[in-house]
Design an enzyme around this catalytic site. Structure first.
Site, PDB file in Angstrom:
ATOM      1  CG  PHE A 243       4.854 -10.643  -1.409  1.00 37.65           C
ATOM      2  CD1 PHE A 243       4.050 -10.280  -0.342  1.00 37.65           C
ATOM      3  CD2 PHE A 243       4.311 -11.402  -2.425  1.00 37.65           C
ATOM      4  CE1 PHE A 243       2.727 -10.680  -0.288  1.00 37.65           C
ATOM      5  CE2 PHE A 243       2.979 -11.807  -2.368  1.00 37.65           C
ATOM      6  CZ  PHE A 243       2.187 -11.447  -1.301  1.00 37.65           C
ATOM      7  CB  ILE A 468       1.310  -3.961  -3.013  1.00 36.08           C
ATOM      8  CG1 ILE A 468       1.584  -3.760  -1.513  1.00 36.08           C
ATOM      9  CG2 ILE A 468       2.013  -2.865  -3.795  1.00 36.08           C
ATOM     10  CD1 ILE A 468       3.067  -3.909  -1.138  1.00 36.08           C
ATOM     11  CB  THR A 470      -1.218  -3.567   1.989  1.00 33.31           C
ATOM     12  OG1 THR A 470      -1.113  -2.536   1.008  1.00 33.31           O
ATOM     13  CG2 THR A 470       0.020  -4.425   1.887  1.00 33.31           C
ATOM     14  CE  LYS A 651     -13.246  -7.786   6.909  1.00 31.95           C
ATOM     15  NZ  LYS A 651     -14.601  -7.576   6.384  1.00 31.95           N
ATOM     16  CB  THR A 652      -6.776  -3.856   5.973  1.00 29.38           C
ATOM     17  OG1 THR A 652      -6.729  -2.592   6.632  1.00 29.38           O
ATOM     18  CG2 THR A 652      -7.970  -3.897   5.049  1.00 29.38           C
ATOM     19  CD  GLN A 656      -1.044  -6.422   4.695  1.00 30.35           C
ATOM     20  OE1 GLN A 656       0.161  -6.527   4.546  1.00 30.35           O
ATOM     21  NE2 GLN A 656      -1.896  -6.849   3.796  1.00 30.35           N
ATOM     22  N   GLY A 723       2.692  -4.582   7.525  1.00 33.00           N
ATOM     23  CA  GLY A 723       2.839  -5.580   6.463  1.00 33.00           C
ATOM     24  C   GLY A 723       3.938  -6.591   6.697  1.00 33.00           C
ATOM     25  CD  GLU A 724       8.211  -5.189   4.812  1.00 32.89           C
ATOM     26  OE1 GLU A 724       9.220  -5.614   4.281  1.00 32.89           O
ATOM     27  OE2 GLU A 724       7.907  -3.982   4.847  1.00 32.89           O
TER      28      GLU A 724
HETATM   29 MO1  MOS Z   1       8.655  -5.077   0.811  1.00 29.66          MO
HETATM   30  S1  MOS Z   1      10.067  -6.528   0.836  1.00 29.66           S
HETATM   31  O1  MOS Z   1       9.506  -3.771   1.373  1.00 29.66           O
HETATM   32  O2  MOS Z   1       7.857  -5.047  -0.622  1.00 29.66           O
END
Ligand code: MOS
Length: 758
Positions: A243, A468, A470, A651-652, A656, A723-724
């Site tokens: 993260f 990570i 993800t 799915k992934t 996320q 992811g974000e």
């Molecule tokens: Mo992320 S905060 O770019 O691991």
């Protein structure tokens, strides 16, 4: 690529290829590596936010059987070279451990106990006697704003101005002024930070560490200890969440490595959960002061002055202006940011750093402005939809925000919302519906990868990147399987080793687009070279054909009814394998980023670049239920729709996005570091007192990833990261829903019961 090429896996709902190994315990995480002669270290962190160590007595600790040494600033031979803090350098902070008695931030490492067993090291650590001369400190943003001992630094490069916002605000009849606050938050991946350092002589070391950026450890150790970066071998095949905290190296890496060199034995250190709150960065607290001029239903000018917390030495900006600058079509806009230094230690990026905290103020403000304008919050946002990027004036690479609004609102049932606060109920329970817009920039980096076909048909994909949590292993296998027309289970992906082809930091949601595109290039290159072998081979059924007419699927090249298995091509050529290496430059970037990457830097290009503004978008709709007597809010339903370009793995990608949405619930209702102003210590430095949602806090969550909008301006795959994006705006949508349920407008997170009862 030819029209008949295999398109079996990319975009499909593929379960994680590394899932079975993780479930069976066969995936070895850093701290699980067992080396002969492994010693155990325990780190002692400063119980002081600012001052100096006046006494450090290790005598009793050294008496504990099994203790080999206790290191501190009193130890000989610990002078280190300078290391830059991110983004100028590879480390999380430029403050190096054990260089003197001074303490600059709470949690700074002061000693390291190394013993034969973890038990002995822990026992001995309790016996190290430390006293401090304490100096005044400001450990929180509020304390620093109230009376600065440290500097406040305006950061001109982060500012933005367009039009004449000042003039319009001065003369506008209807100016709304609001201030929004978000607290410090702390990364708590399931897997704590850990390091094993194993030296081969004095100049070469292997580091087992969960990391989002192997080159950070290489660069940091090289600079501090005077090594060659390539003599630092980083092994990091699995990462139990990061993260952002695992993007950079922290002082505990340096002390573990030095202890191992001095003792000539491998040393392992695992941070405690409590140390995770002070030793590996955190999301800075922010204050956003807005002024908005309303001209009927239209925002005529918008001004944001932000104050964000940072550490005592390095200036790491929590980029609260990223989204407010560009999200809505406002001709007149000003953004200024001031960094406020505190003794809370070095801050660092944490999932959607700046976008998550900055979107809270903006999206609650939009709700307040919509009410002021007498418009539905969704309608108000549609009226401010930006067709081109308001910040740069450039076209968007691809933008389907209006479709996100439609899809999410439709699935949520938004048209049944009645506008008055408190007007929707289920029995006595107050129901509130709120929404927000999400956006996240597309970061991209130079990337490199290798693809290899074995004569038995197995394929290796190699990239010095990271998974990570993800799903990187999975998407890279999918990309290679399709590009080579083979089955997923024939593909082995190798990540997390610094000897593999170099890649940048796995953060900023850029691994899928960047490393994925490098893997695509390598696999396509391999396929092309095999095609060339075939058409030039008189024994191939495809001999003499034009490569353009040849398709790949089912492990073979095809042209009409003619077929040549890839493995036959290799066998006929008398080879047991063939491999191809490719480098790519990032969209909007150039050779500069590739050169930087190859020199051990990050190789990243910033979001808004030459021809296009590159962002992902989304819309989040939330239902809360609030008990009218106790004012306890619960999020019963979330529907988000997101435009992430080409979906690589349905799915992934959904996982996320759902993870991001749930973190938004955490930010809205639960999460904050409680810092004791007197000592500067985080009082809730454990997972019982640092509140995060549990399953019972989470109702129905649905993430819709739009399909059919590949964005080839951002990557060869057309994919943008997922992811974000899901966390952006979500806390605001919940705050807006709570206002709709209760009529209470809470302008700081987390929205706790005391604020709702007040
Ligand atoms: Mo992320 S905060 O770019 O691991």
């Amino acid at each position: 690529m030819s029209a008949g090429d295999q398109k079996k896996y990319v975009g499909a709902r593929v379960s994680r290829v590394d899932g079975p190994a993780k479930v069976r315990g066969e995936a070895t995480f850093a701290a699980e590596h067992d080396l002969p002669g492994l010693l155990h270290a325990v780190l002692i962190s400063a119980a002081c936010a600012h001052g100096r160590v006046s006494r450090l007595d290790t005598a009793a600790a050294r008496q504990v059987p099994g203790v080999l040494d206790v290191f501190s600033h009193q130890s000989d031979g610990w002078k280190m070279g300078k290391v830059g803090g991110y983004p100028r350098g590879p480390a999380g902070t430029s403050l190096l451990p054990f260089q003197g008695p001074e303490i600059s931030y709470r949690g700074e490492p002061v000693a390291l106990v190394v013993a034969q067993t973890l038990e002995a090291a822990r026992h001995a650590a309790l016996l190290v006697e430390i006293e401090y001369d304490r100096r005044p400190h400001h450990a929180t943003l509020q304390a620093a704003l109230d009376g600065p001992l440290l500097a406040r630094k305006p950061l001109p490069p982060l500012g933005h101005s367009r039009g004449k916002p000042g003039r319009i605000l001065k003369h506008a009849p209807n100016v709304i002024e609001r201030t929004y606050d978000t607290p410090a938050q702390h990364h708590n991946p399931m897997e704590m930070h850990a390091v094993i350092a194993d030296w081969d002589g004095d100049e070469r070391v292997t580091i087992y560490e969960p990391t989002q950026w192997m080159q950070s450890a290489q660069g940091t150790l090289a600079a501090a200890l005077g090594l060659e970066p390539e003599d630092v071998h980083v092994v990091s095949p699995f990462v139990g969440g990061g993260f952002g905290s695992k993007a950079t190296s922290w002082p505990h890496l340096l002390v573990t490595a030095l202890a191992a060199r001095v003792l000539r034995r491998p040393v392992k250190l695992v941070l405690t959960r409590a140390q995770m709150f002070a030793a590996v960065g955190y999301r800075a607290a922010t204050r956003s002061e807005y002024r908005a001029a309303l001209d009927g239903p239209q925002i005529s000018a918008l001004e944001l002055h932000a104050h964000t917390q940072t550490g005592p030495a390095d200036l790491f900006p929590e980029q609260v202006g990223m989204i407010p600058k560009m999200l809505y079509a406002t001709e007149h806009m000003e953004f200024k940011q001031t960094l406020v230094q505190t003794h809370a230690g070095p801050n660092i990026m944490m999932r959607a750093p700046g976008e998550a905290s900055g979107s809270f103020g903006l999206e609650v403000l939009m709700d307040e402005l919509a009410a002021e304008a007498g418009l539905d919050p969704l309608e108000f946002r549609r009226r401010h939809h930006a067709d081109t990027d308001p910040e740069s004036g450039k076209p968007f690479s691809s933008k389907h925000l209006l479709e996100c609004y439609d899809r999410a609102a439709g699935a949520f049932g938004w048209e049944r919302r009645t506008p008055e606060p408190g007007s929707m109920k289920d029995g006595d329970t107050l129901i509130g519906w709120g929404m927000a817009t999400a956006a996240y920039p597309v970061y991209a980096s130079a990337a490199t990868a290798r693809a290899r076909l074995h004569a038995d048909g197995r394929v290796d994909v190699e990239a010095g990147s990271h998974d990570i949590g993800t799903g990187t292993y999975s998407i890279l296998a999918q990309i290679a399987a399709d590009a080579l027309g083979t089955d997923l289970d024939r593909v082995t992906v190798k990540l997390g080793d610094s000897r593999l082809p170099k890649n940048g930091y796995s953060g900023g949601s850029r691994t899928a687009g960047s490393v994925g595109s490098a893997v695509l290039a390598a696999a396509q290159g391999l396929r092309q070279e095999l095609t060339d072998l075939a058409v030039n081979d008189p024994l191939s059924p495809l001999h003499g054909l034009a490569p353009i007419d040849i398709e790949v699927r089912g492990g073979a090249l095809h042209a009409g009814t003619l077929r040549d298995p890839l493995t036959d091509i290799l066998t006929r050529a008398g080879r047991d394998q063939h491999e191809t290496y490719r480098e790519i430059i990032p969209s909007g970037g150039g050779q500069k980023e590739l050169d930087a990457l190859k020199q051990g830097q990050d190789g990243m290009i910033e979001a808004v670049t030459d021809t296009h503004a590159r962002y992902s978008f989304g819309a989040v709709f939330v239902e809360v239920r609030v008990d009218p007597d106790f004012m306890t809010p619960r999020v019963s339903r979330i529907v988000g729709a997101f435009d992430i370009g080409q979906v690589l793995n349905a799915k992934t990608a959904e996982s996320q996005l759902i993870g991001g949405l749930i973190w938004g619930v955490s930010a809205a209702l639960h999460e904050q570091g409680e810092t004791d102003p007197a000592t500067g210590l985080v009082l809730n430095a454990n997972l019982a007192d640092y509140h995060i949602p549990v399953n019972a806090d989470i109702g129905e969550v649905r993430a819709i990833a739009l399909n059919g909008h590949p964005d080839f301006h951002t990557s060869a795959l057309g994919a943008r990261g997922a992811g974000e994006l899901g966390i952006v705006g979500t806390a605001a949508a919940i705050a807006n829903a709570i206002h709709h349920a209760t009529g209470k407008r809470i302008r700081s997170t987390p929205i706790t019961v005391d604020k709702l009862l007040g």
